[in-house]
Design a protein around this motif. Sequence first.
Motif, PDB file in Angstrom:
ATOM      1  N   ALA A 243      -2.356 -11.373  21.499  1.00  0.00           N
ATOM      2  CA  ALA A 243      -3.175  -9.919  21.257  1.00  0.00           C
ATOM      3  C   ALA A 243      -4.415 -10.139  21.653  1.00  0.00           C
ATOM      4  O   ALA A 243      -5.079 -11.160  21.264  1.00  0.00           O
TER       5      ALA A 243
ATOM      6  N   HIS B 155       2.536  -5.575  10.438  1.00  0.00           N
ATOM      7  CA  HIS B 155       2.976  -6.016  12.101  1.00  0.00           C
ATOM      8  C   HIS B 155       4.079  -5.232  12.651  1.00  0.00           C
ATOM      9  O   HIS B 155       4.514  -4.957  13.647  1.00  0.00           O
ATOM     10  N   SER B 156       5.131  -5.528  11.754  1.00  0.00           N
ATOM     11  CA  SER B 156       6.370  -5.039  12.423  1.00  0.00           C
ATOM     12  C   SER B 156       6.583  -3.715  12.269  1.00  0.00           C
ATOM     13  O   SER B 156       7.120  -2.839  12.990  1.00  0.00           O
TER      14      SER B 156
ATOM     15  N   SER C 269      -2.941  -4.092  11.396  1.00  0.00           N
ATOM     16  CA  SER C 269      -2.292  -4.868  10.577  1.00  0.00           C
ATOM     17  C   SER C 269      -3.366  -5.590   9.521  1.00  0.00           C
ATOM     18  O   SER C 269      -3.343  -5.535   8.348  1.00  0.00           O
TER      19      SER C 269
ATOM     20  N   TYR D 202       3.660  -1.447  12.898  1.00  0.00           N
ATOM     21  CA  TYR D 202       2.974  -0.947  13.942  1.00  0.00           C
ATOM     22  C   TYR D 202       3.407  -1.675  15.394  1.00  0.00           C
ATOM     23  O   TYR D 202       3.162  -0.972  16.393  1.00  0.00           O
ATOM     24  N   GLY D 203       4.050  -2.859  15.177  1.00  0.00           N
ATOM     25  CA  GLY D 203       4.669  -3.263  16.510  1.00  0.00           C
ATOM     26  C   GLY D 203       5.647  -2.364  17.057  1.00  0.00           C
ATOM     27  O   GLY D 203       5.960  -2.049  18.213  1.00  0.00           O
TER      28      GLY D 203
ATOM     29  N   ALA E 183      -1.228  -3.521  17.288  1.00  0.00           N
ATOM     30  CA  ALA E 183      -0.511  -3.985  16.308  1.00  0.00           C
ATOM     31  C   ALA E 183      -1.077  -5.003  15.353  1.00  0.00           C
ATOM     32  O   ALA E 183      -0.688  -4.706  13.939  1.00  0.00           O
ATOM     33  N   TRP E 184      -1.477  -5.918  15.855  1.00  0.00           N
ATOM     34  CA  TRP E 184      -2.178  -7.005  14.859  1.00  0.00           C
ATOM     35  C   TRP E 184      -3.512  -6.660  14.289  1.00  0.00           C
ATOM     36  O   TRP E 184      -3.719  -6.758  13.022  1.00  0.00           O
TER      37      TRP E 184
ATOM     38  N   SER F 170       3.132 -14.287  19.511  1.00  0.00           N
ATOM     39  CA  SER F 170       2.989 -12.913  19.681  1.00  0.00           C
ATOM     40  C   SER F 170       1.382 -12.747  19.005  1.00  0.00           C
ATOM     41  O   SER F 170       0.588 -11.792  19.986  1.00  0.00           O
TER      42      SER F 170
ATOM     43  N   PRO G 159       4.859  -5.320  19.869  1.00  0.00           N
ATOM     44  CA  PRO G 159       4.573  -6.331  19.251  1.00  0.00           C
ATOM     45  C   PRO G 159       3.367  -7.331  19.241  1.00  0.00           C
ATOM     46  O   PRO G 159       2.836  -7.887  18.708  1.00  0.00           O
ATOM     47  N   ASP G 160       3.348  -7.406  20.797  1.00  0.00           N
ATOM     48  CA  ASP G 160       2.138  -8.349  21.239  1.00  0.00           C
ATOM     49  C   ASP G 160       0.779  -7.566  21.685  1.00  0.00           C
ATOM     50  O   ASP G 160       0.118  -8.285  22.200  1.00  0.00           O
ATOM     51  N   THR G 161       0.667  -6.398  21.149  1.00  0.00           N
ATOM     52  CA  THR G 161      -0.575  -5.682  21.437  1.00  0.00           C
ATOM     53  C   THR G 161      -1.589  -6.013  20.520  1.00  0.00           C
ATOM     54  O   THR G 161      -1.483  -6.407  19.241  1.00  0.00           O
TER      55      THR G 161
END
Length: 432
Positions: free
Chosen positions: A147, A23-24, A41, A26-27, A37-38, A143, A32-34
Amino acid sequence: MDTIASFFSFITTPVSWVIVQFHSLYGAIFGPDTGWAWGLSIVSLVILIRICLIPLFVKQIKATRAMQTLQPEMKKIQERYKNDKQRQSEEMMKLYKETGTNPLSSCLPILAQSPFFFALYHVLNSIANNDTIGVINERLLASAQKAHIFGAPLASKFTDGSAEVEALGSSITDVRVVTAIMIILMSLSQFYTQRQLMTKNVDTTVKTPFMQQQKMLMYVFPVIFAVFGINFPVGVLVYWLTTNVWTMGQQMYVIHNNPTPGSKAQAAYLDRLYKHVTHHGKTRSRRERAIVKAIVAKGRDRNDYERKFVTGLGKAGLAPQTDGTVIKSDNAVTVEHEDGTTTTTAATPKRQQPKRQSKAQRQHGGAKPAGAGEETSSPSLSKSDESGDTKPGGSGSAGKQSAKSGNGSSRSRAQSGQRKGGPQRPKSPTKK
């Protein structure tokens, strides 16, 4: 389900740590809140787990190949105890025990990744319940709750009510549409993967209990995924859909490049290999040599597809060797002996038919008529009594006796192509 997930809680910390690390990464790209990103991950977590399971997958393939070598013995047991199913099952289990094979070896990858699956479910369930878990603190928890994947929150489920979905910042319609599509895709991918295994990569000449189990699982697993999928969070659906797609692609690769002996996939593979080898006149890769070497080593135990492959190479002037290579010879002939060994020799040239002799040549080389001299310098154009070459003292009775003897041998001379009744008249003398 919570009890089962809690049983695997010892692995939730490593799983949550891996998700946070991805996540770090792709964030920093998508925010980070999309959901990207999650979601990515979780996909990366699946890929990492499946890469770690590749040695186990190779072991599974070897165990499956060992099961294939037992197919002839299984067929004998079935024919011997075809009227006694209980004795047939006992003999099958005895055979498995003696050879050290396990018919359930194909389930090893699923069993190996089940702890990660339940740990991920426990992590996402904690996010939905607003509980910190593992290395996911309150900041990461907030966060993750924000998402959304195509409008559906990461921790939402198909069975959630309107209040629960609205608390996560979405609508129940978006959640149910996204989860329903993902459940359908997950079930279809599972069904296609199992069907591809049963229709293309299974030796259908031998019926075994293992094949019946696989056929049953082909229809049972998709139903299980559809039933339990409505209780999975969106993040778990992403995980399971990704692992199904990975399994499907991995299996397609194995079927295309290393099919099961006796299956339709092997027939297609040997057809491609035959075209490739005959085009280049040799085996060009280590994998090709390994396949040819295995086919040659089987001897009389080759199946129909393998016999057709070896015969085709022989007709094309190529002969497979014990080391997996092929030799090129215009007159190569491959012979398969009764003991299963295969030898390749140069074909002997066809015997040329002797030229047809003329009548004069047949006359000189044939039997001499009775009453004739020991040597004839030139063919006579008159009868023997007018040529003056008869022996002195000959009489008419002797001539008659000679004629009789000539008539007695006329049948043998007629069979050899000579005319009846004395010396032959050639059309013209031969020129050498």
